[in-house]
Design a protein around this motif. Structure first.
Motif, PDB file in Angstrom:
ATOM      1  N   ARG A   1       3.017   0.754  12.769  1.00 47.93           N
ATOM      2  CA  ARG A   1       2.113   0.693  11.482  1.00 47.93           C
ATOM      3  C   ARG A   1       2.675  -0.080  10.241  1.00 47.93           C
TER       4      ARG A   1
ATOM      5  N   LEU B   1       0.059   3.897   2.591  1.00 50.18           N
ATOM      6  CA  LEU B   1       0.267   4.600   3.886  1.00 50.18           C
ATOM      7  C   LEU B   1       1.760   4.245   3.824  1.00 50.18           C
TER       8      LEU B   1
ATOM      9  N   GLU C   1       1.411  -8.346   7.131  1.00 48.15           N
ATOM     10  CA  GLU C   1      -0.295  -8.782   6.279  1.00 48.15           C
ATOM     11  C   GLU C   1       0.459  -9.359   5.237  1.00 48.15           C
TER      12      GLU C   1
ATOM     13  N   ASP D   1       0.880  -1.260  -0.244  1.00 47.59           N
ATOM     14  CA  ASP D   1       0.145  -0.137   0.503  1.00 47.59           C
ATOM     15  C   ASP D   1       0.975   1.164  -0.324  1.00 47.59           C
TER      16      ASP D   1
ATOM     17  N   HIS E   1       1.979  -3.313   8.379  1.00 53.95           N
ATOM     18  CA  HIS E   1       1.892  -3.926   6.944  1.00 53.95           C
ATOM     19  C   HIS E   1       2.543  -4.748   6.207  1.00 53.95           C
TER      20      HIS E   1
END
Length: 322
Positions: free
Chosen positions: A130, A90, A137, A87, A134
């Motif tokens: 954060r 992000l 993930e 992302d 990510h």
């Protein structure tokens, strides 16, 4: 002071005494010593004059810059198929928040000991968490474990050469407030700690017969980033609980290691952003960035533990009860 030095070194020739006195009178950089700078040059096989100050920028123009095919093929393998998984928005937001967190560190230092178990160090670590979530993930940590080589002498030298020869990575650190001495200190930590780095093994290369269940060991690059963030987050509680023992030098060390760790995560996030969007980094730069930032995280979290968490009698503030 000079008399003490001469007495200590009475067996040396006069010119050796003069050299010892001169070196003792020279100011030592706060984060990297003259000896560490020269070890860095030696690790990169760069000859330096006695009076020359070794820095990242000066080394950059004096090493071979031909692309390393092994590093390049590894970087290409890391890239494969990741662009659609990551992302970019992000990661861009994480980069902005990490830059702000690093900018706040002087204020954190001015605040002294945190007032409770969750405070300024927990706050500056949040953007890193954060990014960590990510990358967890999308499976990037597993990909790095499967793709990147172990930390061994040859790979560490190749990684360091890739870092030195890449202006983008030095510029990234400069842009978030790392001066020349600080950047050189991080580079020296990477290049001159082969034995310490070699102890950190990818999860899929841990030998059989160890005394723990290897199936629950996270990938190496997850351990390095996650460990760095855990140590940062733990500083609030540690410094608050042990306030009577904490000295100004301990607080100075805490902020420096947090800056180094957040800076390494910022540089790693820059490489992730390149994978997600721009593809402007050379493939060997991608490899060097991930290995180099993990190496910084390994060395700096170990040093943070030694210099800030393990408060010895020699380090601690004097007791008011004695």
């Amino acid at each position: 002071m000079v008399a003490e030095i001469i007495d200590k070194y009475y067996l040396l020739d006069w010119w050796q005494i003069l050299l010892v006195v001169t070196m003792t009178m020279q100011p030592i950089d706060e984060y990297v010593t003259v000896g560490q700078r020269r070890d860095l040059a030696a690790a990169l096989e760069v000859d330096v004059e006695r009076a020359e100050v070794v820095t990242w920028d000066r080394l950059a123009g004096r090493i071979e810059t031909e692309p390393d095919p092994t590093l390049a093929s590894t970087g290409e393998a890391i890239r494969d198929g990741l662009e659609e998984e990551l992302d970019g928005a992000l990661v861009a937001d994480v980069l902005a928040n990490l830059e702000d967190a690093i900018d706040r560190l002087p204020t954190v230092r001015d605040g002294g000991v945190p007032k409770g178990p969750e405070g300024p160090y927990t706050a500056v670590a949040k953007p890193g968490w954060r990014l960590y979530e990510h990358l967890l993930e999308v499976g990037l940590f597993e990909r790095l474990d499967e793709t990147l080589p172990r930390f061994e002498s040859d790979t560490i030298e190749g990684m360091t050469r890739a870092l030195v020869g890449t202006e983008e990575l030095s510029d990234v650190l400069a842009d978030v407030g790392f001066d020349e001495t600080e950047r050189t200190a991080l580079l020296a930590a990477v290049a001159t700690n082969n034995n310490r780095l070699a102890r950190w093994v990818p999860a899929n290369q841990i030998p059989d017969g160890v005394e723990f269940d290897t199936s629950i060991v996270p990938p190496l690059y997850q351990r390095t980033m996650g460990g760095a963030l855990l140590w940062i987050r733990g500083l609030d509680r540690h410094l608050w609980q042990y306030e009577p023992l904490v000295t100004e030098p301990i607080l100075d060390d805490a902020v420096w290691y947090v800056k180094a760790l957040l800076g390494s995560i910022y540089a790693a996030a820059t490489a992730v952003a390149d994978l997600a969007t721009s593809r402007s980094f050379a493939d060997e730069t991608v490899t060097g960035a991930f290995m180099g930032t993990a190496a910084i995280q390994i060395i700096c979290q170990e040093d943070l533990m030694r210099d800030v968490f393990y408060i010895t009698d020699e380090m601690r503030a004097p007791s008011e009860l004695r």
